[in-house]
Design a protein around this motif. Structure first.
Motif, PDB file in Angstrom:
ATOM      1  N   LYS A   1      10.249   8.507  -7.002  1.00 34.81           N
ATOM      2  CA  LYS A   1      11.237   7.571  -7.531  1.00 34.81           C
ATOM      3  C   LYS A   1      11.653   6.634  -6.408  1.00 34.81           C
ATOM      4  CE  LYS A   1      13.046  10.543 -11.095  1.00 34.81           C
ATOM      5  NZ  LYS A   1      14.230  11.188 -11.660  1.00 34.81           N
ATOM      6  N   PHE A   2      11.767   5.363  -6.740  1.00 35.08           N
ATOM      7  CA  PHE A   2      12.111   4.366  -5.743  1.00 35.08           C
ATOM      8  C   PHE A   2      13.587   4.027  -5.796  1.00 35.08           C
ATOM      9  CE2 PHE A   2       7.610   3.714  -6.583  1.00 35.08           C
ATOM     10  CZ  PHE A   2       7.107   3.681  -5.294  1.00 35.08           C
ATOM     11  N   HIS A   3      14.157   3.864  -4.634  1.00 34.81           N
ATOM     12  CA  HIS A   3      15.557   3.468  -4.495  1.00 34.81           C
ATOM     13  C   HIS A   3      15.630   2.409  -3.401  1.00 34.81           C
ATOM     14  CE1 HIS A   3      16.726   6.987  -6.862  1.00 34.81           C
ATOM     15  NE2 HIS A   3      15.874   7.678  -6.119  1.00 34.81           N
ATOM     16  N   ASN A   4      16.623   1.555  -3.495  1.00 32.60           N
ATOM     17  CA  ASN A   4      16.901   0.580  -2.442  1.00 32.60           C
ATOM     18  C   ASN A   4      15.695  -0.313  -2.113  1.00 32.60           C
ATOM     19  OD1 ASN A   4      18.619  -0.672  -0.632  1.00 32.60           O
ATOM     20  ND2 ASN A   4      18.037   0.661   1.057  1.00 32.60           N
ATOM     21  N   LEU A   5      15.114  -0.933  -3.146  1.00 29.28           N
ATOM     22  CA  LEU A   5      13.983  -1.827  -2.942  1.00 29.28           C
ATOM     23  C   LEU A   5      14.403  -3.271  -2.660  1.00 29.28           C
ATOM     24  CD1 LEU A   5      11.530  -0.587  -5.707  1.00 29.28           C
ATOM     25  CD2 LEU A   5      11.356  -0.226  -3.247  1.00 29.28           C
TER      26      LEU A   5
ATOM     27  N   ASP B   1       0.828  -1.211   0.000  1.00 28.99           N
ATOM     28  CA  ASP B   1       0.000   0.000   0.000  1.00 28.99           C
ATOM     29  C   ASP B   1       0.863   1.261   0.000  1.00 28.99           C
ATOM     30  OD1 ASP B   1      -2.311  -1.508  -0.035  1.00 28.99           O
ATOM     31  OD2 ASP B   1      -2.793  -1.171   2.086  1.00 28.99           O
ATOM     32  N   GLU B   2       1.932   1.242   0.795  1.00 30.21           N
ATOM     33  CA  GLU B   2       2.818   2.413   0.850  1.00 30.21           C
ATOM     34  C   GLU B   2       3.543   2.611  -0.478  1.00 30.21           C
ATOM     35  OE1 GLU B   2       4.776   5.819   2.166  1.00 30.21           O
ATOM     36  OE2 GLU B   2       2.935   4.818   2.856  1.00 30.21           O
ATOM     37  N   LEU B   3       4.011   1.540  -1.084  1.00 29.90           N
ATOM     38  CA  LEU B   3       4.659   1.662  -2.397  1.00 29.90           C
ATOM     39  C   LEU B   3       3.674   2.184  -3.439  1.00 29.90           C
ATOM     40  CD1 LEU B   3       6.782  -1.610  -2.463  1.00 29.90           C
ATOM     41  CD2 LEU B   3       7.645   0.724  -2.238  1.00 29.90           C
ATOM     42  N   TYR B   4       2.452   1.715  -3.382  1.00 32.21           N
ATOM     43  CA  TYR B   4       1.423   2.184  -4.301  1.00 32.21           C
ATOM     44  C   TYR B   4       1.167   3.675  -4.097  1.00 32.21           C
ATOM     45  CZ  TYR B   4      -3.090   2.703  -6.595  1.00 32.21           C
ATOM     46  OH  TYR B   4      -4.108   3.127  -7.399  1.00 32.21           O
ATOM     47  N   ARG B   5       1.032   4.079  -2.836  1.00 30.83           N
ATOM     48  CA  ARG B   5       0.783   5.492  -2.525  1.00 30.83           C
ATOM     49  C   ARG B   5       1.909   6.374  -3.053  1.00 30.83           C
ATOM     50  NH1 ARG B   5       2.244   9.244   0.787  1.00 30.83           N
ATOM     51  NH2 ARG B   5       3.651   7.965   1.995  1.00 30.83           N
ATOM     52  N   GLN B   6       3.136   5.958  -2.826  1.00 32.55           N
ATOM     53  CA  GLN B   6       4.280   6.732  -3.290  1.00 32.55           C
ATOM     54  C   GLN B   6       4.363   6.742  -4.812  1.00 32.55           C
ATOM     55  OE1 GLN B   6       7.897   5.560  -1.284  1.00 32.55           O
ATOM     56  NE2 GLN B   6       6.920   5.670   0.723  1.00 32.55           N
ATOM     57  N   GLY B   7       3.987   5.634  -5.438  1.00 36.28           N
ATOM     58  CA  GLY B   7       3.991   5.570  -6.897  1.00 36.28           C
ATOM     59  C   GLY B   7       2.988   6.525  -7.507  1.00 36.28           C
TER      60      GLY B   7
END
Length: 95
Positions: free
Chosen positions: A36-40, A25-31
């Protein structure tokens, strides 16, 4: 109910079972916010994500198709949980 709906419901249920809902849910919200995603890799290689992915993928038709190493999901079915997670993490973290 259509097959697609059943698969989606099972995927959500698996995410709940493996405590991945909040992370997803948090990744979706940020997307949605175009972050931009780093260190996944810590999320991808986490034991709960590996367990969930294995459970979701082993029932796919393609799970009987050998990978580049010549192995299928059935080759890993007899492994203990910790051993399976260790093998997957080793492959992921040594890319």
């Amino acid at each position: 109910m259509q097959r697609k709906d059943i698969r989606k419901r099972n995927s959500i249920r698996h995410a709940e079972y493996y405590n991945m809902v909040e992370i997803q849910d948090e990744l979706y919200r940020q997307g949605i916010m175009k972050k931009k995603f780093h260190n996944l890799m810590p999320i991808i290689a986490s034991p709960q994500n590996i367990r969930m992915a294995y459970r979701n993928l082993k029932s796919n038709k393609g799970s009987n198709t050998p990978g580049v190493d010549g192995k299928t999901f059935s080759d890993y079915a007899g492994l203990e949980d910790a051993e399976l997670i260790g093998k997957v993490q080793e492959k992921l973290l040594n890319c």
